[in-house]
Design a protein around this motif. Structure first.
Motif, short mmCIF file in Angstrom:
data_model
loop_
_atom_site.label_atom_id
_atom_site.label_comp_id
_atom_site.label_asym_id
_atom_site.label_seq_id
_atom_site.Cartn_x
_atom_site.Cartn_y
_atom_site.Cartn_z
N LYS A 174 0.56 -1.24 0.18
CA LYS A 174 -0.11 -0.04 0.10
C LYS A 174 0.81 1.34 0.11
O LYS A 174 0.42 2.33 -0.52
N TYR A 175 1.90 1.32 0.55
CA TYR A 175 2.82 2.38 0.71
C TYR A 175 4.20 2.17 0.69
O TYR A 175 4.81 1.03 0.71
N ALA A 176 4.91 2.85 -0.03
CA ALA A 176 6.35 2.95 -0.41
C ALA A 176 6.97 4.31 -0.14
O ALA A 176 6.17 5.39 -0.29
N ILE A 177 8.12 4.36 0.81
CA ILE A 177 8.54 5.69 1.01
C ILE A 177 9.95 5.59 0.91
O ILE A 177 10.87 4.89 1.18
N SER A 184 5.42 -9.20 1.12
CA SER A 184 3.96 -9.46 1.68
C SER A 184 3.86 -9.95 2.85
O SER A 184 2.89 -9.80 3.35
N VAL A 185 5.07 -10.24 3.67
CA VAL A 185 4.89 -10.79 4.92
C VAL A 185 5.36 -9.68 6.05
O VAL A 185 4.69 -9.36 7.01
N GLY A 186 6.51 -8.80 5.57
CA GLY A 186 6.87 -7.80 6.32
C GLY A 186 5.87 -6.92 7.00
O GLY A 186 5.09 -6.22 6.12
N ASP A 187 6.07 -6.46 8.40
CA ASP A 187 5.19 -5.41 8.70
C ASP A 187 5.79 -3.90 8.00
O ASP A 187 5.25 -3.03 7.62
N LEU A 188 7.23 -4.13 7.74
CA LEU A 188 8.15 -3.14 7.01
C LEU A 188 9.04 -4.12 6.18
O LEU A 188 9.44 -5.21 6.62
N SER A 189 9.34 -3.71 5.01
CA SER A 189 10.30 -4.31 4.00
C SER A 189 11.07 -3.13 3.48
O SER A 189 10.60 -2.03 3.43
N ILE A 190 12.34 -3.51 2.87
CA ILE A 190 13.29 -2.31 2.32
C ILE A 190 13.85 -3.26 1.18
O ILE A 190 13.90 -4.09 0.81
N THR A 191 14.10 -2.04 0.35
CA THR A 191 15.10 -2.27 -0.58
C THR A 191 16.27 -1.43 -0.92
O THR A 191 16.24 -0.22 -0.30
N SER A 192 17.13 -1.64 -1.55
CA SER A 192 17.93 -0.56 -1.85
C SER A 192 18.33 -0.29 -3.27
O SER A 192 18.05 -1.23 -4.25
N PHE A 193 18.61 0.88 -3.56
CA PHE A 193 18.85 1.18 -5.25
C PHE A 193 20.36 1.37 -5.48
O PHE A 193 20.71 2.27 -6.31
N PHE A 194 21.18 0.71 -4.67
CA PHE A 194 22.75 0.87 -4.98
C PHE A 194 22.98 0.50 -6.38
O PHE A 194 22.31 -0.33 -7.00
N PRO A 195 23.92 1.10 -7.24
CA PRO A 195 23.89 0.96 -8.62
C PRO A 195 23.89 -0.28 -9.05
O PRO A 195 23.59 -0.50 -10.16
N THR A 196 24.63 -1.46 -8.24
CA THR A 196 24.82 -2.65 -8.73
C THR A 196 23.39 -3.52 -8.62
O THR A 196 23.68 -4.67 -9.01
N VAL A 245 11.45 2.27 1.85
CA VAL A 245 10.57 1.51 2.71
C VAL A 245 9.21 0.99 2.44
O VAL A 245 8.54 2.04 1.87
N PHE A 246 8.74 -0.23 2.50
CA PHE A 246 7.50 -0.85 2.10
C PHE A 246 6.68 -0.87 3.32
O PHE A 246 7.22 -1.91 4.11
N THR A 247 5.21 -0.83 3.30
CA THR A 247 4.58 -1.19 4.54
C THR A 247 2.97 -1.32 3.74
O THR A 247 2.60 -0.56 2.94
N ASN A 248 2.20 -2.07 4.77
CA ASN A 248 0.71 -2.11 4.46
C ASN A 248 0.08 -1.20 5.57
O ASN A 248 -1.26 -1.31 5.57
#
Length: 378
Positions: A52-55, A178-190, A202-205
Motif C-alpha cells: 500500500k505504501y512506499a517511502i 508481502s509478509v513484512g510489517d515493514l520491508s526495504i530495498t536498496s537502489f545501490f547502482p549494482t 521502505v514498504f508497508t501496508n
C-alpha cells in the motif's frame, strides 16, 4: 577478454537519451528534493510490489534503520537476524540500541534457517524481549514466505524483510515484502533496480507505520519546521528517483535476462564437467530467485586461488562475505565465537560471485566457465 563483475555502461547506452532528457527537465524545473519523481516512483513501486505504501529514503541502510525505529525497537530489545549478510542488516539493530541475535543460514542458498529461528523463539531465556526478525532474501533468492508468515502469526513478532538484493522476487506467486510489517530495498547502482548513486525504499501496508517513516526521514516533521520527534535527514534524491522510474519500466526484462544468464551458467558448468568441483544456484523460472548475485560454492578449499586466477584473466569476481557478522570486531561484545555458525563460516571461505548483469553475453559466460575449467585442469 575483459569481463567485469558488473557493468553499468552497457545499460546506460541503451537509455542514455531518455535519461539525459529527463535530467534536463528536472534541472529546468528547479524541483530537486522530494519532487514529483519521488512521489511517482513511490506510487509505482508500491503497485509493483503490491504494497500500500512506499517511502523513498537516502539508501538501503537508512531504510533498515528507519524500519527498526518506526517499530519502537530499542534498548533492552532483541532482534533475530543472520550473520551472513551485509553489515547494515545488523547495524540497523545496534544503532537503535537493541541487540542482535544471530541465527545460522541454510546450505546452498544461505538464507536464514527459519527452523533455527523458531527454536530461539521457543527456547531463548529472554524470548519475551525478542521484538522482531530481519530475514534477508540473500543474493536475490526469496526466503520461504509461508514459513515466515507462520512465525509471525504464531509468535506475534514483527517482521522486517531485507530485500536490498531481491526487488521483484516471489515465493509461490507471493511477492516479496508481502509478509513484512515493514520491508526495504536498496537502489545501490549494482542492484537489479539500481540508480546512479545511493537510494532506498521502505514498504508497508500499515498507514501509521508509513506516516512514521515519512516523518522520520525529514527530521521527525509531519509539517515543515514542526517536529513531533527527533528524526533524521534521509530523503531519496529527485534525480535518482527519475532515473529509477526509467529503469523500473525494464525491471521484469532485466530479471528475465538474469534468469537466462543463470541458465546459461548451469549449462556451461555441465558441459565442461565442473559439477564435481563446484555447486551453483539452481535455475528458477518463477522469480523465486532474481539473481542479483550469481554465487558459486567451491567443494574444494581453493576459492582464493581461483579468484586470483580469474583476476589474472581479467574476469571480475567478488566475495560476499569474507567474514560472518559474528566475527566482526565491532560485534565482539555479543559473545559469539568461532564455530557458532558453521554454515556461515564455511560460506565465507568457499563462495565466489561471478559476473552477472543483464547485458552479459553468452560468449563472455562461456569464457568465464572455460577459465574455471582451466584452473581445475579438468
Amino acid at each position: 577478454m575483459n569481463v567485469p563483475l558488473f557493468d553499468m555502461t552497457r545499460q546506460y547506452e541503451a537509455m542514455r537519451e531518455e535519461i539525459l532528457n529527463t535530467l534536463d527537465n528536472i534541472f529546468k524545473s528547479g524541483k530537486v528534493i522530494l519532487g514529483p519523481n519521488v512521489k511517482s516512483l513511490e506510487e509505482e513501486l508500491a503497485e509493483y510490489t503490491n504494497t500500500k505504501y512506499a517511502i523513498g529514503v537516502a539508501n538501503g541502510s537508512d531504510a533498515l534503520f528507519l524500519a527498526v525505529k518506526a517499530l519502537n525497537i530499542g534498548k533492552g530489545d532483541y532482534v533475530i537476524t543472520t550473520p551472513y549478510t551485509f553489515f547494515a542488516t545488523a547495524s540497523c539493530i545496534t544503532r537503535n540500541g537493541a541487540r542482535p541475535i544471530f541465527v545460522d543460514v541454510e546450505e546452498k542458498y544461505y538464507n536464514m534457517d527459519l527452523d533455527k529461528v523458531e527454536e530461539i523463539l521457543k527456547n531463548h531465556p529472554e524470548k519475551d524481549r525478542i521484538k522482531a526478525i530481519i530475514p534477508v532474501h540473500l543474493f536475490g533468492k526469496t526466503l520461504n514466505l509461508d514459513k515466515l508468515h507462520y512465525l509471525k502469526e504464531k509468535y506475534g513478532i514483527y517482521i522486517i524483510e531485507d530485500g536490498a538484493q531481491s526487488i521483484g522476487s516471489k515465493w509461490n506467486n507471493k511477492n516479496g515484502f508481502s509478509v513484512g510489517d515493514l520491508s526495504i530495498t536498496s537502489f545501490f547502482p549494482t542492484k537489479n533496480l539500481g540508480g546512479y548513486g545511493d537510494g532506498g525504499m521502505v514498504f508497508t501496508n500499515n498507514e501509521s507505520l508509513a506516516n512514521r517513516v515519512r516523518k522520520l526521514r525529514i527530521h521527525g516533521a509531519a509539517k515543515k519546521y514542526y517536529h513531533d520527534e527527533v528524526g533524521f535527514n534521509s530523503r531519496l534524491d529527485e534525480v535518482q528517483a527519475a532515473i529509477l522510474r526509467i529503469k523500473l519500466k525494464h525491471l521484469d526484462e532485466y530479471i528475465e535476462k538474469r534468469i537466462n544468464i543463470a541458465k546459461n551458467y548451469d549449462e556451461f558448468f555441465k558441459k565442461y564437467e565442473l559439477t564435481k568441483v563446484i555447486d551453483y544456484p539452481e535455475v528458477f523460472e518463477d522469480k523465486s530467485h532474481v539473481y542479483h548475485q550469481y554465487v558459486i560454492t567451491l567443494k574444494t578449499g581453493n576459492r582464493d586461488e581461483l579468484r586470483k586466477f580469474l583476476t589474472e584473466k581479467e574476469i571480475g569476481t567478488s566475495i560476499y562475505y569474507p567474514k560472518g557478522l559474528h566475527q566482526q570486531k565491532c560485534f565482539e561484545y555479543l559473545g559469539y565465537k568461532e564455530g557458532d555458525f558453521p554454515i556461515t563460516e564455511k560460506a565465507t571461505k568457499t563462495t565466489l560471485a561471478l559476473p552477472i548483469f543483464p547485458e552479459l553475453t553468452i560468449e563472455e559466460q562461456e569464457f568465464i566457465v572455460k577459465s574455471i575449467k582451466n584452473f581445475f585442469n579438468i
